[in-house]
Design a protein around this motif. Sequence first.
Motif, PDB file in Angstrom:
ATOM      1  N   ALA A 101       7.629  43.655 -22.087  1.00  0.00           N
ATOM      2  CA  ALA A 101       6.420  44.443 -22.363  1.00  0.00           C
ATOM      3  C   ALA A 101       5.223  43.882 -21.605  1.00  0.00           C
ATOM      4  N   GLU A 102       5.469  42.995 -20.657  1.00  0.00           N
ATOM      5  CA  GLU A 102       4.361  42.334 -19.964  1.00  0.00           C
ATOM      6  C   GLU A 102       3.859  43.193 -18.794  1.00  0.00           C
ATOM      7  N   LYS A 103       2.590  43.570 -18.892  1.00  0.00           N
ATOM      8  CA  LYS A 103       1.995  44.510 -17.929  1.00  0.00           C
ATOM      9  C   LYS A 103       2.103  44.007 -16.482  1.00  0.00           C
ATOM     10  N   LEU A 104       1.776  42.727 -16.271  1.00  0.00           N
ATOM     11  CA  LEU A 104       1.774  42.199 -14.902  1.00  0.00           C
ATOM     12  C   LEU A 104       3.180  42.199 -14.299  1.00  0.00           C
ATOM     13  N   VAL A 105       4.168  41.937 -15.155  1.00  0.00           N
ATOM     14  CA  VAL A 105       5.559  41.941 -14.683  1.00  0.00           C
ATOM     15  C   VAL A 105       5.960  43.369 -14.324  1.00  0.00           C
ATOM     16  N   CYS A 169       1.713  29.441 -25.820  1.00  0.00           N
ATOM     17  CA  CYS A 169       3.007  30.120 -25.956  1.00  0.00           C
ATOM     18  C   CYS A 169       2.899  31.633 -25.886  1.00  0.00           C
ATOM     19  N   TYR A 170       3.834  32.193 -25.167  1.00  0.00           N
ATOM     20  CA  TYR A 170       3.856  33.623 -24.915  1.00  0.00           C
ATOM     21  C   TYR A 170       4.662  34.388 -25.972  1.00  0.00           C
ATOM     22  N   VAL A 171       5.484  33.667 -26.738  1.00  0.00           N
ATOM     23  CA  VAL A 171       6.447  34.327 -27.630  1.00  0.00           C
ATOM     24  C   VAL A 171       5.809  35.300 -28.632  1.00  0.00           C
ATOM     25  N   PRO A 172       4.726  34.927 -29.351  1.00  0.00           N
ATOM     26  CA  PRO A 172       4.160  35.892 -30.309  1.00  0.00           C
ATOM     27  C   PRO A 172       3.685  37.173 -29.628  1.00  0.00           C
ATOM     28  N   HIS A 173       3.223  37.049 -28.366  1.00  0.00           N
ATOM     29  CA  HIS A 173       2.778  38.235 -27.631  1.00  0.00           C
ATOM     30  C   HIS A 173       3.980  39.091 -27.238  1.00  0.00           C
ATOM     31  N   ALA A 174       5.087  38.432 -26.945  1.00  0.00           N
ATOM     32  CA  ALA A 174       6.264  39.150 -26.452  1.00  0.00           C
ATOM     33  C   ALA A 174       7.128  39.702 -27.575  1.00  0.00           C
ATOM     34  N   ARG A 175       7.350  38.901 -28.601  1.00  0.00           N
ATOM     35  CA  ARG A 175       8.297  39.313 -29.649  1.00  0.00           C
ATOM     36  C   ARG A 175       7.611  39.846 -30.902  1.00  0.00           C
ATOM     37  N   GLY A 176       6.299  39.698 -30.975  1.00  0.00           N
ATOM     38  CA  GLY A 176       5.570  40.228 -32.127  1.00  0.00           C
ATOM     39  C   GLY A 176       5.614  39.287 -33.318  1.00  0.00           C
ATOM     40  N   ARG A 177       5.138  39.810 -34.457  1.00  0.00           N
ATOM     41  CA  ARG A 177       5.038  38.980 -35.664  1.00  0.00           C
ATOM     42  C   ARG A 177       6.419  38.693 -36.245  1.00  0.00           C
ATOM     43  N   GLU A 178       6.449  37.658 -37.115  1.00  0.00           N
ATOM     44  CA  GLU A 178       7.719  37.248 -37.730  1.00  0.00           C
ATOM     45  C   GLU A 178       8.290  38.358 -38.606  1.00  0.00           C
ATOM     46  N   LYS A 179       9.582  38.559 -38.457  1.00  0.00           N
ATOM     47  CA  LYS A 179      10.276  39.531 -39.297  1.00  0.00           C
ATOM     48  C   LYS A 179      11.620  38.899 -39.637  1.00  0.00           C
ATOM     49  N   TYR A 180      11.912  38.819 -40.911  1.00  0.00           N
ATOM     50  CA  TYR A 180      13.139  38.122 -41.301  1.00  0.00           C
ATOM     51  C   TYR A 180      14.187  39.081 -41.834  1.00  0.00           C
ATOM     52  N   ARG A 181      15.413  38.655 -41.662  1.00  0.00           N
ATOM     53  CA  ARG A 181      16.566  39.469 -42.008  1.00  0.00           C
ATOM     54  C   ARG A 181      16.910  39.269 -43.479  1.00  0.00           C
ATOM     55  N   ASP A 182      17.389  40.311 -44.102  1.00  0.00           N
ATOM     56  CA  ASP A 182      17.816  40.219 -45.491  1.00  0.00           C
ATOM     57  C   ASP A 182      18.885  39.125 -45.622  1.00  0.00           C
ATOM     58  N   HIS A 183      18.723  38.259 -46.625  1.00  0.00           N
ATOM     59  CA  HIS A 183      19.662  37.134 -46.750  1.00  0.00           C
ATOM     60  C   HIS A 183      21.097  37.599 -46.974  1.00  0.00           C
ATOM     61  N   LYS A 184      21.258  38.775 -47.592  1.00  0.00           N
ATOM     62  CA  LYS A 184      22.628  39.253 -47.854  1.00  0.00           C
ATOM     63  C   LYS A 184      23.339  39.573 -46.531  1.00  0.00           C
ATOM     64  N   TYR A 351       3.436  21.630 -18.107  1.00  0.00           N
ATOM     65  CA  TYR A 351       2.683  22.817 -18.527  1.00  0.00           C
ATOM     66  C   TYR A 351       2.502  23.808 -17.378  1.00  0.00           C
ATOM     67  N   SER A 352       2.748  25.094 -17.695  1.00  0.00           N
ATOM     68  CA  SER A 352       2.355  26.149 -16.753  1.00  0.00           C
ATOM     69  C   SER A 352       1.719  27.273 -17.570  1.00  0.00           C
ATOM     70  N   PRO A 353       0.601  27.844 -17.092  1.00  0.00           N
ATOM     71  CA  PRO A 353      -0.108  28.851 -17.895  1.00  0.00           C
ATOM     72  C   PRO A 353       0.692  30.141 -18.023  1.00  0.00           C
ATOM     73  N   ARG A 354       0.676  30.722 -19.222  1.00  0.00           N
ATOM     74  CA  ARG A 354       1.353  31.996 -19.464  1.00  0.00           C
ATOM     75  C   ARG A 354       0.311  33.066 -19.736  1.00  0.00           C
ATOM     76  N   PRO A 355       0.570  34.295 -19.281  1.00  0.00           N
ATOM     77  CA  PRO A 355      -0.433  35.354 -19.417  1.00  0.00           C
ATOM     78  C   PRO A 355      -0.807  35.629 -20.873  1.00  0.00           C
ATOM     79  N   ASN A 356      -2.045  35.984 -21.086  1.00  0.00           N
ATOM     80  CA  ASN A 356      -2.568  36.388 -22.410  1.00  0.00           C
ATOM     81  C   ASN A 356      -2.662  35.258 -23.427  1.00  0.00           C
TER      82      ASN A 356
END
Length: 456
Positions: A101-105, A169-184, A351-356
């Motif tokens: 979902a990265e615009k520059l990419v 870190c780029y992960v929250p921008h890329a994968r969004g907020r935490e969402k957890y799977r039902d334990h069952k 360290y290398s800078p990540r967008p956003n």
Amino acid sequence: MPLFFFLKNEEKADNMTFMNKKTYNIFIIGCQMNKSDSERIAFSLESLGYFPEEDIYKASLVVITTCGVRQSAEDRIYGLIPAVRRKNPEVKIILTGCLSAEKLVKERLGDSVDIWMPIVELDNLPSLLGEDSLGGHERDYLNLKARYESDFSAFIPIGNGCDNFCSYCYVPHARGREKYRDHKEIINEAKDLIKKGYKEITLIAQNVNSYKSADIDFPKLLKMTNDLPGDFWLRFSTSHPKDMSDELIKEMGECEKLCHHVHLPAQAGDDEVLKRMNRKYTQGHYLELIDKIRKSLNKQAGEIVSGFWMPPVAISTDIIVGFPGETEKQFRETVKLFETVKYDMAYIAQYSPRPNTAAAKMSDLVSEDEKKRRDEELNDVLGRYNLENNKKYLNRVVEVLVDSKNSRGEMIGKTKTSKTVIISDTTKSRKIGDILEVKIKSVKNFGLYGEINKDE
Ligand code: SF4
């Protein structure tokens, strides 16, 4: 790392005509989460009639699971995608993972990618490919079935996304907020794997220890998985120090199937740098956690338990060197951290800078030469203490899960503490996926060497 799922020869022959039309190759860049996602993508594609193709240049469909953690990981796709397209102009390319979902990419790759698919849209794959839906629409992609790459070791994703916004870190921008799977769902997947004879199960998410599903938190989920009947090794990854609770540490000490290797990313040793990284803990707090983990998991360390020597818990970490503004004095705090913890393994990144990200806007950059020097110095310290840790294994008998063979036919595997062991035995009857009783005969900085225990 490419992921291929091979068919039996007869199956291949029977389906050859079909395979020529619809074949896939998944090229994985990055972390365990991408690997796990790729297993779910593979299952979905095979359900749609696609067959695996070993050669990326021959597949009719290429899926690339991208990684946005470092610039070097991003750069790999700029070489790979044009090369694939040049050799196979008819190929369809799907780009998923952190950069989907990265615009520059998107601007840079333009039309050379056919489908941009954030991983949470995997349930939508049939319509993206213009195929009929398979029915049984599953909105949460983590609940889709997986085509496991291994038949003895599996990752079970328990969640996706991250709320922490570490400044680099780029992960929250890329994968969004935490969402957890039902334990069952998680427990059912684990039961199914155990029934199939899997010997190692790893619960994974960006931040496992903030897991929450109804009234089940991570300590409870860990215990529920540990208590499933069966003989298997249990692992989890990755933990955030701020969420490593006393309750979890206590539970870890009581789960007898849990492997004694804890990966606890520190990222830096200096409190001011940690603050600018938005990590929300200090070196002091981190060291307290290490102390508690060792107390909880080392109760039987050094003893013989069920015929095997019980090693002390192994600790590993992730570290970034050369974060913007990191002074030499602040770097020395990271060296001090290494000397105090005496890590068994560390993944050190320059360290290398990540967008956003917030850190990308920071000034006072550390030069590339200086980052390299700090990286090398930490690696030296790591190697020194790792050798000291590894020497404790000399002449001890440990269990090793074989995961590969080298060119000499020797088996390579891991202990429960994730130490790599090369076993000087080329007997054909031993195979990948076996758990062997191994006596350690020599050690190096980053590896153990052993032989099958003759008393076996
Ligand atoms: S905890 Fe920090 S480093 Fe880990 S995925 Fe989340 S933002 Fe990134």
